[in-house]
Design a protein around this motif. Structure first.
Motif, PDB file in Angstrom:
ATOM      1  N   GLN A  61     117.936  38.186  60.454  1.00 22.57           N
ATOM      2  CA  GLN A  61     117.937  37.136  59.436  1.00 22.57           C
ATOM      3  C   GLN A  61     117.295  35.849  59.952  1.00 22.57           C
ATOM      4  O   GLN A  61     116.590  35.158  59.223  1.00 22.57           O
ATOM      5  CB  GLN A  61     119.361  36.889  58.952  1.00 22.57           C
ATOM      6  N   THR A  62     117.533  35.549  61.221  1.00 22.24           N
ATOM      7  CA  THR A  62     116.928  34.349  61.819  1.00 22.24           C
ATOM      8  C   THR A  62     115.413  34.474  61.881  1.00 22.24           C
ATOM      9  O   THR A  62     114.678  33.542  61.540  1.00 22.24           O
ATOM     10  CB  THR A  62     117.502  34.110  63.227  1.00 22.24           C
ATOM     11  N   VAL A  63     114.937  35.640  62.327  1.00 23.77           N
ATOM     12  CA  VAL A  63     113.488  35.861  62.406  1.00 23.77           C
ATOM     13  C   VAL A  63     112.852  35.769  61.023  1.00 23.77           C
ATOM     14  O   VAL A  63     111.818  35.110  60.840  1.00 23.77           O
ATOM     15  CB  VAL A  63     113.189  37.240  63.034  1.00 23.77           C
ATOM     16  N   ILE A  64     113.468  36.403  60.047  1.00 22.07           N
ATOM     17  CA  ILE A  64     112.924  36.380  58.690  1.00 22.07           C
ATOM     18  C   ILE A  64     112.883  34.951  58.151  1.00 22.07           C
ATOM     19  O   ILE A  64     111.888  34.524  57.552  1.00 22.07           O
ATOM     20  CB  ILE A  64     113.757  37.287  57.768  1.00 22.07           C
ATOM     21  N   LYS A  65     113.955  34.205  58.370  1.00 24.60           N
ATOM     22  CA  LYS A  65     114.016  32.817  57.905  1.00 24.60           C
ATOM     23  C   LYS A  65     112.924  31.963  58.537  1.00 24.60           C
ATOM     24  O   LYS A  65     112.308  31.114  57.872  1.00 24.60           O
ATOM     25  CB  LYS A  65     115.388  32.233  58.221  1.00 24.60           C
ATOM     26  N   ASN A  66     112.645  32.204  59.818  1.00 21.78           N
ATOM     27  CA  ASN A  66     111.678  31.375  60.535  1.00 21.78           C
ATOM     28  C   ASN A  66     110.226  31.779  60.299  1.00 21.78           C
ATOM     29  O   ASN A  66     109.336  30.927  60.280  1.00 21.78           O
ATOM     30  CB  ASN A  66     111.965  31.423  62.043  1.00 21.78           C
ATOM     31  N   VAL A  67     109.976  33.081  60.124  1.00 23.22           N
ATOM     32  CA  VAL A  67     108.596  33.563  60.076  1.00 23.22           C
ATOM     33  C   VAL A  67     108.082  33.791  58.657  1.00 23.22           C
ATOM     34  O   VAL A  67     106.914  33.526  58.365  1.00 23.22           O
ATOM     35  CB  VAL A  67     108.445  34.863  60.897  1.00 23.22           C
ATOM     36  N   LEU A  68     108.936  34.271  57.768  1.00 26.77           N
ATOM     37  CA  LEU A  68     108.469  34.639  56.427  1.00 26.77           C
ATOM     38  C   LEU A  68     107.744  33.511  55.685  1.00 26.77           C
ATOM     39  O   LEU A  68     106.773  33.782  54.958  1.00 26.77           O
ATOM     40  CB  LEU A  68     109.637  35.165  55.593  1.00 26.77           C
ATOM     41  N   PRO A  69     108.144  32.234  55.835  1.00 24.00           N
ATOM     42  CA  PRO A  69     107.393  31.163  55.164  1.00 24.00           C
ATOM     43  C   PRO A  69     105.932  31.060  55.626  1.00 24.00           C
ATOM     44  O   PRO A  69     105.120  30.434  54.934  1.00 24.00           O
ATOM     45  CB  PRO A  69     108.173  29.899  55.540  1.00 24.00           C
ATOM     46  N   SER A  70     105.595  31.670  56.764  1.00 20.27           N
ATOM     47  CA  SER A  70     104.217  31.632  57.260  1.00 20.27           C
ATOM     48  C   SER A  70     103.414  32.857  56.835  1.00 20.27           C
ATOM     49  O   SER A  70     102.250  33.004  57.224  1.00 20.27           O
ATOM     50  CB  SER A  70     104.210  31.533  58.796  1.00 20.27           C
ATOM     51  N   VAL A  71     104.026  33.749  56.057  1.00 23.50           N
ATOM     52  CA  VAL A  71     103.340  34.943  55.568  1.00 23.50           C
ATOM     53  C   VAL A  71     103.043  34.765  54.088  1.00 23.50           C
ATOM     54  O   VAL A  71     103.929  34.414  53.309  1.00 23.50           O
ATOM     55  CB  VAL A  71     104.204  36.204  55.794  1.00 23.50           C
ATOM     56  N   VAL A  72     101.791  34.978  53.696  1.00 20.15           N
ATOM     57  CA  VAL A  72     101.355  34.694  52.331  1.00 20.15           C
ATOM     58  C   VAL A  72     100.798  35.945  51.662  1.00 20.15           C
ATOM     59  O   VAL A  72     100.470  36.935  52.319  1.00 20.15           O
ATOM     60  CB  VAL A  72     100.283  33.585  52.310  1.00 20.15           C
ATOM     61  N   GLN A  73     100.692  35.862  50.349  1.00 21.72           N
ATOM     62  CA  GLN A  73     100.012  36.893  49.568  1.00 21.72           C
ATOM     63  C   GLN A  73      98.622  36.372  49.202  1.00 21.72           C
ATOM     64  O   GLN A  73      98.471  35.219  48.818  1.00 21.72           O
ATOM     65  CB  GLN A  73     100.789  37.210  48.297  1.00 21.72           C
ATOM     66  N   ILE A  74      97.619  37.239  49.364  1.00 20.60           N
ATOM     67  CA  ILE A  74      96.237  36.853  49.074  1.00 20.60           C
ATOM     68  C   ILE A  74      95.691  37.723  47.951  1.00 20.60           C
ATOM     69  O   ILE A  74      95.765  38.953  48.023  1.00 20.60           O
ATOM     70  CB  ILE A  74      95.334  37.005  50.322  1.00 20.60           C
ATOM     71  N   GLN A  75      95.162  37.063  46.929  1.00 24.61           N
ATOM     72  CA  GLN A  75      94.495  37.788  45.842  1.00 24.61           C
ATOM     73  C   GLN A  75      92.997  37.566  45.969  1.00 24.61           C
ATOM     74  O   GLN A  75      92.509  36.441  45.897  1.00 24.61           O
ATOM     75  CB  GLN A  75      94.975  37.321  44.480  1.00 24.61           C
ATOM     76  N   ALA A  76      92.262  38.661  46.171  1.00 23.48           N
ATOM     77  CA  ALA A  76      90.800  38.618  46.271  1.00 23.48           C
ATOM     78  C   ALA A  76      90.253  39.448  45.116  1.00 23.48           C
ATOM     79  O   ALA A  76      90.265  40.678  45.174  1.00 23.48           O
ATOM     80  CB  ALA A  76      90.330  39.177  47.604  1.00 23.48           C
ATOM     81  N   GLY A  77      89.797  38.778  44.069  1.00 17.19           N
ATOM     82  CA  GLY A  77      89.376  39.506  42.879  1.00 17.19           C
ATOM     83  C   GLY A  77      90.573  40.202  42.267  1.00 17.19           C
ATOM     84  O   GLY A  77      91.597  39.567  41.980  1.00 17.19           O
ATOM     85  N   SER A  78      90.497  41.506  42.112  1.00 15.35           N
ATOM     86  CA  SER A  78      91.606  42.267  41.536  1.00 15.35           C
ATOM     87  C   SER A  78      92.485  42.898  42.603  1.00 15.35           C
ATOM     88  O   SER A  78      93.419  43.641  42.279  1.00 15.35           O
ATOM     89  CB  SER A  78      91.055  43.364  40.611  1.00 15.35           C
ATOM     90  N   ASP A  79      92.208  42.614  43.873  1.00 15.37           N
ATOM     91  CA  ASP A  79      92.952  43.221  44.981  1.00 15.37           C
ATOM     92  C   ASP A  79      93.957  42.246  45.578  1.00 15.37           C
ATOM     93  O   ASP A  79      93.706  41.039  45.640  1.00 15.37           O
ATOM     94  CB  ASP A  79      91.997  43.696  46.070  1.00 15.37           C
ATOM     95  N   LEU A  80      95.079  42.797  46.042  1.00 15.06           N
ATOM     96  CA  LEU A  80      96.116  41.995  46.676  1.00 15.06           C
ATOM     97  C   LEU A  80      96.312  42.434  48.118  1.00 15.06           C
ATOM     98  O   LEU A  80      96.294  43.632  48.430  1.00 15.06           O
ATOM     99  CB  LEU A  80      97.448  42.135  45.936  1.00 15.06           C
ATOM    100  N   GLY A  81      96.506  41.478  49.003  1.00 14.12           N
ATOM    101  CA  GLY A  81      96.810  41.746  50.394  1.00 14.12           C
ATOM    102  C   GLY A  81      97.704  40.652  50.936  1.00 14.12           C
ATOM    103  O   GLY A  81      98.301  39.882  50.175  1.00 14.12           O
ATOM    104  N   SER A  82      97.787  40.564  52.231  1.00  9.06           N
ATOM    105  CA  SER A  82      98.655  39.585  52.878  1.00  9.06           C
ATOM    106  C   SER A  82      97.867  38.769  53.895  1.00  9.06           C
ATOM    107  O   SER A  82      96.727  39.091  54.232  1.00  9.06           O
ATOM    108  CB  SER A  82      99.826  40.293  53.570  1.00  9.06           C
ATOM    109  N   GLY A  83      98.482  37.707  54.385  1.00  8.60           N
ATOM    110  CA  GLY A  83      97.862  36.870  55.406  1.00  8.60           C
ATOM    111  C   GLY A  83      98.924  36.109  56.169  1.00  8.60           C
ATOM    112  O   GLY A  83     100.100  36.075  55.771  1.00  8.60           O
TER     113      GLY A  83
END
Length: 359
Positions: A61-83
């Motif tokens: 839970q600590t790791v998720i709380k600290n790191v997840l805000p730095s993980v994003v969703q990226i939409q490139a055209g009609s495709d979705l990925g992460s960053g």
């Protein structure tokens, strides 16, 4: 009994054996107070077990709380990925196959449902990495911490964070299954065709949309970028559960830092022969080597006397049958390394020494 149940039963056997062994050890005493000792030991074990589970859950839970805000969703055209947010200036590192041919993107952070706009800084398909930059940086944006991936060890617990199947801010759990894997991407389904060395193999679930996200250790550090999931030819090339691969964090940092500093990759660290090649087949239609289609002037092959029309059969001690096998053999080398190339020319076999160049 079906196979799945047999495997489950076998997995339970060592636990039962271990429990019996512990009971026997704790009960070994010639003292009259052995029964009381056994009771005390059992009570202690009962207290320790939930405490250990609680501590592990708290670490997750600590790791998720600290790191997840730095993980994003990226939409490139009609495709979705992460960053992954790389720094507080709004730079985000992801996979080249996530950005594809797009130059502008919509980025959604873990703390907001409102998409932000971003633009491409540079894409490097040879290593399947890219950097994009937010047009407007929201307050409080924090870059993730990256680990030294040379210290990653098999058995480490890891969490994969990203947007599998468009489900943003998802987390899966597993371990590091292996390190040092060399994996080649296909060009289908948006792959770059890259051959990537030293990848981290993980049992954490990697699904479409996880690409470009974060593989994180329990210290809250990114050890890699989830990029590929293995496929099972026996199941119609569907995903093979529990076999995913991540580009190690040290390579990510090396490439991203060059892109940020120079706007491109100036030192790939990837060995090259300096040829354009294609796979050739023998009379039985089996892959039998790489035909040299063109030679880069001044490149490693050119300096060694390799010519268009030659068919490469071996690099060092590695047999070469396809363009992919040549890429994988080169991935194990570094620019400046000396090796030998065995090839055929007009039906005659030749062997030359080569000093490898840089891709």
């Amino acid at each position: 009994m079906d196979v799945a149940r047999i495997r489950a039963f076998r997995l339970l056997v060592p636990v039962a054996v271990l429990s019996c062994a512990l009971a026997l050890v704790s009960g070994c005493s010639s003292s009259d107070s052995s029964g009381e000792q056994e009771k005390t030991t059992a009570q202690a074990a009962q207290a320790v077990a939930p405490m250990a589970g609680s501590d592990l859950q708290s670490a997750y839970q600590t790791v998720i709380k600290n790191v997840l805000p730095s993980v994003v969703q990226i939409q490139a055209g009609s495709d979705l990925g992460s960053g992954i947010v790389y720094d507080s200036k709004g730079r985000i590192v992801t996979n080249a196959h996530v950005v594809g041919d797009s130059k502008t993107f919509r980025v959604t952070t873990a703390n907001s449902e409102d998409a932000l706009t971003a633009r491409l800084v540079y894409s490097y398909p040879d290593q399947d990495l890219a950097v994009v930059k937010l047009d407007k940086v929201p307050s409080g944006l924090k870059g993730a911490a990256f680990a030294d991936s040379s210290k990653v060890a098999v058995g480490q617990i890891v969490l994969a964070m990203g947007s599998p199947l468009g489900l943003s801010s998802s987390v899966t759990q597993g371990i590091v299954s292996a390190t040092g894997r060399t994996v080649s991407e296909g060009r289908t389904a948006g792959g770059t065709g890259a051959t990537i060395a030293n990848m981290v193999q993980t049992s954490a679930a990697i699904n479409p949309g996880n690409s470009g996200g974060a593989l994180v250790n329990l210290d809250g550090q990114v050890i890699g970028i989830p990029t590929l999931a293995a496929t099972d030819p026996g199941l119609g090339n569907s995903a093979a559960p529990g076999i995913g691969f991540a580009i190690p964090s040290s390579i990510v940092k090396t490439i991203a830092d060059q892109i940020i500093k120079s706007g491109k990759v100036t030192d790939s660290g990837r060995a090259a022969l300096g040829i354009t090649g294609r796979t050739v087949v023998d009379s039985s239609y089996q892959a039998a080597g790489v035909a040299v289609v063109a030679v880069k002037s001044g490149g490693a092959a050119d300096k060694a006397g390799i010519e268009a029309g030659d068919v490469i059969m071996r690099l060092g001690d590695t047999d070469i049958t396809t363009i992919t096998s040549l890429s994988e053999a080169l991935a194990a080398q570094k620019p400046g390394d000396r090796t030998t190339v065995t090839f055929t020319r007009n039906g005659s076999q030749k062997k030359v020494d080569v000093t490898l160049g840089e891709q």
